[in-house]
Design a protein around this motif. Sequence first.
Motif, PDB file in Angstrom:
ATOM      1  N   ASN A  88       7.776   2.500   1.885  1.00  0.00           N
ATOM      2  CA  ASN A  88       6.911   2.087   3.003  1.00  0.00           C
ATOM      3  C   ASN A  88       5.557   2.792   2.935  1.00  0.00           C
ATOM      4  O   ASN A  88       4.507   2.164   3.180  1.00  0.00           O
ATOM      5  N   LYS A  89       5.590   4.095   2.627  1.00  0.00           N
ATOM      6  CA  LYS A  89       4.330   4.844   2.520  1.00  0.00           C
ATOM      7  C   LYS A  89       3.468   4.285   1.391  1.00  0.00           C
ATOM      8  O   LYS A  89       2.247   4.150   1.537  1.00  0.00           O
ATOM      9  N   GLN A  90       4.115   3.942   0.287  1.00  0.00           N
ATOM     10  CA  GLN A  90       3.360   3.388  -0.831  1.00  0.00           C
ATOM     11  C   GLN A  90       2.740   2.048  -0.443  1.00  0.00           C
ATOM     12  O   GLN A  90       1.586   1.758  -0.795  1.00  0.00           O
ATOM     13  N   ASN A  91       3.496   1.246   0.317  1.00  0.00           N
ATOM     14  CA  ASN A  91       2.951  -0.036   0.792  1.00  0.00           C
ATOM     15  C   ASN A  91       1.767   0.191   1.727  1.00  0.00           C
ATOM     16  O   ASN A  91       0.745  -0.511   1.635  1.00  0.00           O
ATOM     17  N   ASP A  92       1.928   1.187   2.618  1.00  0.00           N
ATOM     18  CA  ASP A  92       0.828   1.493   3.544  1.00  0.00           C
ATOM     19  C   ASP A  92      -0.408   1.965   2.774  1.00  0.00           C
ATOM     20  O   ASP A  92      -1.541   1.576   3.104  1.00  0.00           O
ATOM     21  N   ILE A  93      -0.179   2.805   1.762  1.00  0.00           N
ATOM     22  CA  ILE A  93      -1.308   3.295   0.959  1.00  0.00           C
ATOM     23  C   ILE A  93      -1.983   2.134   0.222  1.00  0.00           C
ATOM     24  O   ILE A  93      -3.212   2.042   0.157  1.00  0.00           O
ATOM     25  N   THR A  94      -1.163   1.239  -0.318  1.00  0.00           N
ATOM     26  CA  THR A  94      -1.720   0.070  -1.014  1.00  0.00           C
ATOM     27  C   THR A  94      -2.554  -0.789  -0.068  1.00  0.00           C
ATOM     28  O   THR A  94      -3.675  -1.212  -0.403  1.00  0.00           O
ATOM     29  N   LYS A  95      -2.017  -1.038   1.140  1.00  0.00           N
ATOM     30  CA  LYS A  95      -2.768  -1.831   2.128  1.00  0.00           C
ATOM     31  C   LYS A  95      -4.055  -1.118   2.525  1.00  0.00           C
ATOM     32  O   LYS A  95      -5.116  -1.751   2.657  1.00  0.00           O
ATOM     33  N   THR A  96      -3.951   0.198   2.728  1.00  0.00           N
ATOM     34  CA  THR A  96      -5.150   0.965   3.115  1.00  0.00           C
ATOM     35  C   THR A  96      -6.195   0.921   2.008  1.00  0.00           C
ATOM     36  O   THR A  96      -7.398   0.771   2.279  1.00  0.00           O
ATOM     37  N   ASN A  97      -5.773   1.043   0.770  1.00  0.00           N
ATOM     38  CA  ASN A  97      -6.713   0.956  -0.355  1.00  0.00           C
ATOM     39  C   ASN A  97      -7.389  -0.417  -0.398  1.00  0.00           C
ATOM     40  O   ASN A  97      -8.591  -0.529  -0.668  1.00  0.00           O
ATOM     41  N   GLU A  98      -6.579  -1.458  -0.116  1.00  0.00           N
ATOM     42  CA  GLU A  98      -7.158  -2.802  -0.093  1.00  0.00           C
ATOM     43  C   GLU A  98      -8.180  -2.935   1.036  1.00  0.00           C
ATOM     44  O   GLU A  98      -9.249  -3.547   0.864  1.00  0.00           O
ATOM     45  N   GLU A 226     -12.545   6.478   8.464  1.00  0.00           N
ATOM     46  CA  GLU A 226     -11.268   6.506   9.172  1.00  0.00           C
ATOM     47  C   GLU A 226     -10.128   6.095   8.244  1.00  0.00           C
ATOM     48  O   GLU A 226      -9.045   6.722   8.238  1.00  0.00           O
ATOM     49  N   LEU A 227     -10.362   5.044   7.417  1.00  0.00           N
ATOM     50  CA  LEU A 227      -9.322   4.605   6.484  1.00  0.00           C
ATOM     51  C   LEU A 227      -9.074   5.647   5.397  1.00  0.00           C
ATOM     52  O   LEU A 227      -7.933   5.852   4.966  1.00  0.00           O
ATOM     53  N   GLU A 228     -10.134   6.294   4.945  1.00  0.00           N
ATOM     54  CA  GLU A 228      -9.948   7.341   3.934  1.00  0.00           C
ATOM     55  C   GLU A 228      -9.160   8.517   4.503  1.00  0.00           C
ATOM     56  O   GLU A 228      -8.315   9.101   3.819  1.00  0.00           O
ATOM     57  N   ASN A 229      -9.422   8.864   5.761  1.00  0.00           N
ATOM     58  CA  ASN A 229      -8.628   9.903   6.425  1.00  0.00           C
ATOM     59  C   ASN A 229      -7.174   9.458   6.553  1.00  0.00           C
ATOM     60  O   ASN A 229      -6.236  10.247   6.351  1.00  0.00           O
ATOM     61  N   GLN A 230      -6.997   8.180   6.908  1.00  0.00           N
ATOM     62  CA  GLN A 230      -5.641   7.632   7.032  1.00  0.00           C
ATOM     63  C   GLN A 230      -4.931   7.648   5.680  1.00  0.00           C
ATOM     64  O   GLN A 230      -3.753   8.000   5.590  1.00  0.00           O
ATOM     65  N   ARG A 231      -5.661   7.289   4.619  1.00  0.00           N
ATOM     66  CA  ARG A 231      -5.078   7.311   3.287  1.00  0.00           C
ATOM     67  C   ARG A 231      -4.706   8.738   2.886  1.00  0.00           C
ATOM     68  O   ARG A 231      -3.637   8.984   2.294  1.00  0.00           O
ATOM     69  N   ALA A 232      -5.572   9.698   3.195  1.00  0.00           N
ATOM     70  CA  ALA A 232      -5.274  11.100   2.872  1.00  0.00           C
ATOM     71  C   ALA A 232      -4.009  11.558   3.594  1.00  0.00           C
ATOM     72  O   ALA A 232      -3.163  12.257   3.025  1.00  0.00           O
ATOM     73  N   THR A 233      -3.862  11.119   4.852  1.00  0.00           N
ATOM     74  CA  THR A 233      -2.654  11.467   5.610  1.00  0.00           C
ATOM     75  C   THR A 233      -1.417  10.838   4.979  1.00  0.00           C
ATOM     76  O   THR A 233      -0.369  11.483   4.833  1.00  0.00           O
ATOM     77  N   LEU A 234      -1.541   9.556   4.588  1.00  0.00           N
ATOM     78  CA  LEU A 234      -0.413   8.864   3.960  1.00  0.00           C
ATOM     79  C   LEU A 234      -0.033   9.512   2.631  1.00  0.00           C
ATOM     80  O   LEU A 234       1.153   9.667   2.313  1.00  0.00           O
ATOM     81  N   VAL A 235      -1.044   9.884   1.841  1.00  0.00           N
ATOM     82  CA  VAL A 235      -0.765  10.534   0.554  1.00  0.00           C
ATOM     83  C   VAL A 235      -0.058  11.877   0.772  1.00  0.00           C
ATOM     84  O   VAL A 235       0.875  12.227   0.042  1.00  0.00           O
ATOM     85  N   ALA A 236      -0.504  12.625   1.792  1.00  0.00           N
ATOM     86  CA  ALA A 236       0.153  13.897   2.103  1.00  0.00           C
ATOM     87  C   ALA A 236       1.605  13.673   2.525  1.00  0.00           C
ATOM     88  O   ALA A 236       2.514  14.398   2.100  1.00  0.00           O
TER      89      ALA A 236
END
Length: 473
Positions: A88-98, A226-236
Motif C-alpha cells: 500500500n505504501k509503495q502504491n501511495d508513493i507511486t501515486k504521489t510521484n505521479e 506538500e506532495l514532496e513532504n508527503q512522499r518523504a513521510t511515505l518513504v520513511a
Amino acid sequence: MKKWFAYLFIVTLLVSFVLPSGNTTTAQSIADLERELKELEEERNSIDQDSSDAEQKLAENEAKQAEVSQEIDDINAELDVTEANLANKQNDITKTNEQIKTIETSIKETEIEIEQTEIEIIDLNDEIDILMARIADREELIKNRMRSIQHNGGDVTYLQVLMGAQSFGDFINRVTAVTRIIDQDNTIIERQQADKLSLEESVALVEEKQDQLTADKERLDNDKNELENQRATLVAQQQELANLQAQLNEQIDDRTNLMATLEDEYDELEEYQITLADLQEVQRSSVAALEKAIELARKEEEEKQRLAQLAQEPQNDQASNNAVLFWPASTRRVTSPYGYRTHPITGEPYRFHTGIDIAQIGYQEIYAAEAGIVQATYTENDGLMRGYGDTILITHYIDLNGDGNRQQISTLYAHLRSGTTLVRAGDQVQRGQKIATMGNTGNSTGQHLHFEVHTGHWRGRDSSLNPLNYLSP
C-alpha cells in the motif's frame, strides 16, 4: 545412535547378571544369583525412572513445539500484514510521484505562460508607448484647438466664418468646412477617449493575467512542496515497514531453527524412550529368567544332596547320562561346521563360525537341546540380535563333561522362521521340546538353523564350544 550403543552395553551387563559363570552350583552361587537379582531390580527401577523422565521431557518438548509453532503462525500473520502495508505504501508513493510529475508539468506550462505573458507585456508596453505618444499628440492638438476656440470666442467665430460668405456657394463651402472641422474635432476626441479606454483595459488585462499566473505558480509550488513532504513521510514509513519485515524474517528464521532443534531433540528422546522400553522388556525377561534360574539351582542343589546319599548308584554313570545334548533339528544335515571359514555373504576369509549350520528345505522343526530356562527371545526387527534374526537363548545346568559336576551352559538357536517361536523368556523347557521352526531371518543365504553352545552365559566367540562334541549322534 551413541545412546543405543551405550544401552546395548547395559544389555550385555544385564545378560551377565542373568547368566552367571560356569562354576558348580552351590549355596554360594545361589546367593550370588540372588544378589544379581537384587542389583538387576535396582537397575530396573533406575531405568523405569529414566523412562518416566524421558516421557516428561517428550511432553515438555511437544508443548514447546506447539508454542513455537503458534509463534511462527503469529509472526507469519504479522508478516502478511506488513507486506500488505508495504504494498500500500509503495502504491501511495507511486501515486504521489505521479501527482508530483503532473504538478511539475503544470508548473513548467505555467512558467512558459508567464514567459509568454512577459513577452506580451513587452509588446504591449511598446504598443502602449505608441498609443501614449499618439494620445499625447492628440492632447496637444486638442489643447491648441481649445486655446484657439477660447481665444476667438468659440462658436461665434464659426458664425463669423459663415456670415462672411460672399455668395451662397461660398456659404455652402464655409458650412461644409466648419462641419468638417467640428467633425474632426469630435473624431479626435472620440479616438482619444477610445485609445485611453483600450489602454486601460489592456493594462488591466495583462496585469490580471500576470497576477493570476503568479498565483497559479505559487499554488503549484505549494502543492509540489506538500506532495514532496508527503512522499518523504511515505518513504520513511516504508523504510520502517521494511525494517519491521527484516526483524520479523529474522524472528521466523530463529523460530524455525528452534523448531528444527526441538524436532531433533524429540526424535532423540523418542529413540531413547524406545531403547528404554527395549531395556525394560529385556529386564523383565531377565528377572523372570533369573528367578527361574534361582529356583532351578535350588532344586538341583537339593537333587545333588539326595543323589549323594544314594551310595549304591554310581554318580559318574548318572552324570554321564546328562552329558549328551539332544539334536536340535528334525534334520541332521550339517552344511557349515564350527571354526574358521569364508563368510558366505561377505566372502571374507578366515571368519570364525561360533556354531554349526543345520540346513534342509521344507518344514523343519527346532528342539531344545536340554531342559532349561528360556533366557530371552529376539525377533529380526527388535534390533538386539541383528544378524541372527529370530533367535532363542536358553540356559541349562547339566553335567557337560561327565565328571559329576553340573555347570551352566547356554544354547542359541538363530535364523528361526518369523512368527514361529513357541516359547518366551522365563519359560521352563524340556529336553527335545519343540520351540520353533527352521527359517531364513537375519543375515542368511537360505533356510537353516545356526546352533551354538557356550559355557556360562553367551559371550560370543570367547565362550563358544563346538556343538558337535556334545550332540548325540
